[in-house]
Design an enzyme around this catalytic site. Structure first.
Site, PDB file in Angstrom:
ATOM      1  N   GLY A  82      30.940 -14.871  -7.450  1.00 48.58           N
ATOM      2  CA  GLY A  82      32.314 -14.803  -7.095  1.00 48.58           C
ATOM      3  C   GLY A  82      32.928 -16.124  -7.597  1.00 48.58           C
ATOM      4  N   ILE A 126      33.785   2.977  -7.867  1.00 46.62           N
ATOM      5  CA  ILE A 126      34.927   3.098  -6.972  1.00 46.62           C
ATOM      6  C   ILE A 126      34.896   4.653  -6.424  1.00 46.62           C
ATOM      7  CG2 ILE A 126      37.211   2.845  -6.711  1.00 46.62           C
ATOM      8  CD1 ILE A 126      35.621   0.191  -6.594  1.00 46.62           C
ATOM      9  N   HIS A 142      35.646  -6.778 -17.083  1.00 43.85           N
ATOM     10  CA  HIS A 142      34.319  -6.133 -17.886  1.00 43.85           C
ATOM     11  C   HIS A 142      33.895  -7.021 -18.967  1.00 43.85           C
ATOM     12  CE1 HIS A 142      31.171  -3.676 -18.801  1.00 43.85           C
ATOM     13  NE2 HIS A 142      31.203  -3.840 -20.134  1.00 43.85           N
TER      14      HIS A 142
END
Ligand code: GRF
Length: 191
Positions: free
Chosen positions: A15, A88, A104
């Protein structure tokens, strides 16, 4: 009525990008991070969320795959994928048209697709003897890494670079650009 634009961040791992995004938007009055979602309850992103005072939650795959999950996102305007590993589902892509943004860690269309994530990408770049790599920020559709490209930035890959060296350069590019590209995209699409 609130006129704030609300972002949800989906993250599977450390994160560090999520943290940079939170820091960036802390200084904006009108764009806020509503929540961080992760597919892993032990992902370090939850620790960062706690430290930064942003709510975070974990979803199970079966809930994530169900359309009823939209209920959880009813106040959300954009979804930001910051190191998020699941595909997704189409109901989410349809509910958030051109409103899901991914980063990415390579120059798409090279080194993208299923299985191309994290260190696998940098290992493949080094193995292929590439002289440059970079980041791609793109909109999300139903296929891995195939949505419209919004932004790319490059870095040099030297013959002596290890995958970890490349990862370090890529992270620096991500921190420098991702929050700002998100902001610019959202502001240019504000009604
Ligand atoms: C980043 O390199 C991102 O591009 C990739 O996964 C990594 C996540 O790193 N998709 P972090 O969790 O933000 O530290």
């Amino acid at each position: 009525m609130s006129t704030k634009i609300r972002l949800a961040i989906f993250a599977s791992g450390s994160g560090s990008n999520a943290e940079k995004i939170i820091d960036h938007f802390r200084q904006q009055q009108d764009i806020v991070i509503a929540k961080i979602w992760s597919n892993r309850s032990n992902a370090f992103v939850h620790e960062r969320a706690k430290k930064l005072d942003v709510p975070s939650e974990t979803f199970a795959k079966k809930d994530f795959k169900e359309k009823s999950f939209l209920q959880e996102l009813k106040d959300v305007d954009y979804i930001i994928l910051a190191g998020f590993l699941w595909l997704i589902p189409s109901y989410l892509v349809e509910a958030f048209p051109s409103k899901i943004i991914n980063i990415h860690p390579a120059l798409l269309p090279k080194f993208g697709g299923k299985g191309m994530y994290g260190s696998h990408v940098h290992e493949a770049v080094v193995r292929a003897g590439e002289v440059e790599s970079g980041i791609t920020i793109h909109l999300v559709n139903e296929e891995y890494d195939k949505g419209e490209i919004l932004f790319q930035a490059k870095c040099e890959v030297r013959a002596s670079d290890t995958p970890d060296d490349v990862a370090e350069k890529i992270h620096a590019l991500e921190y420098e650009h991702f929050p700002k590209v998100i902001e610019d995209y959202i502001r240019s699409h504000k009604a």
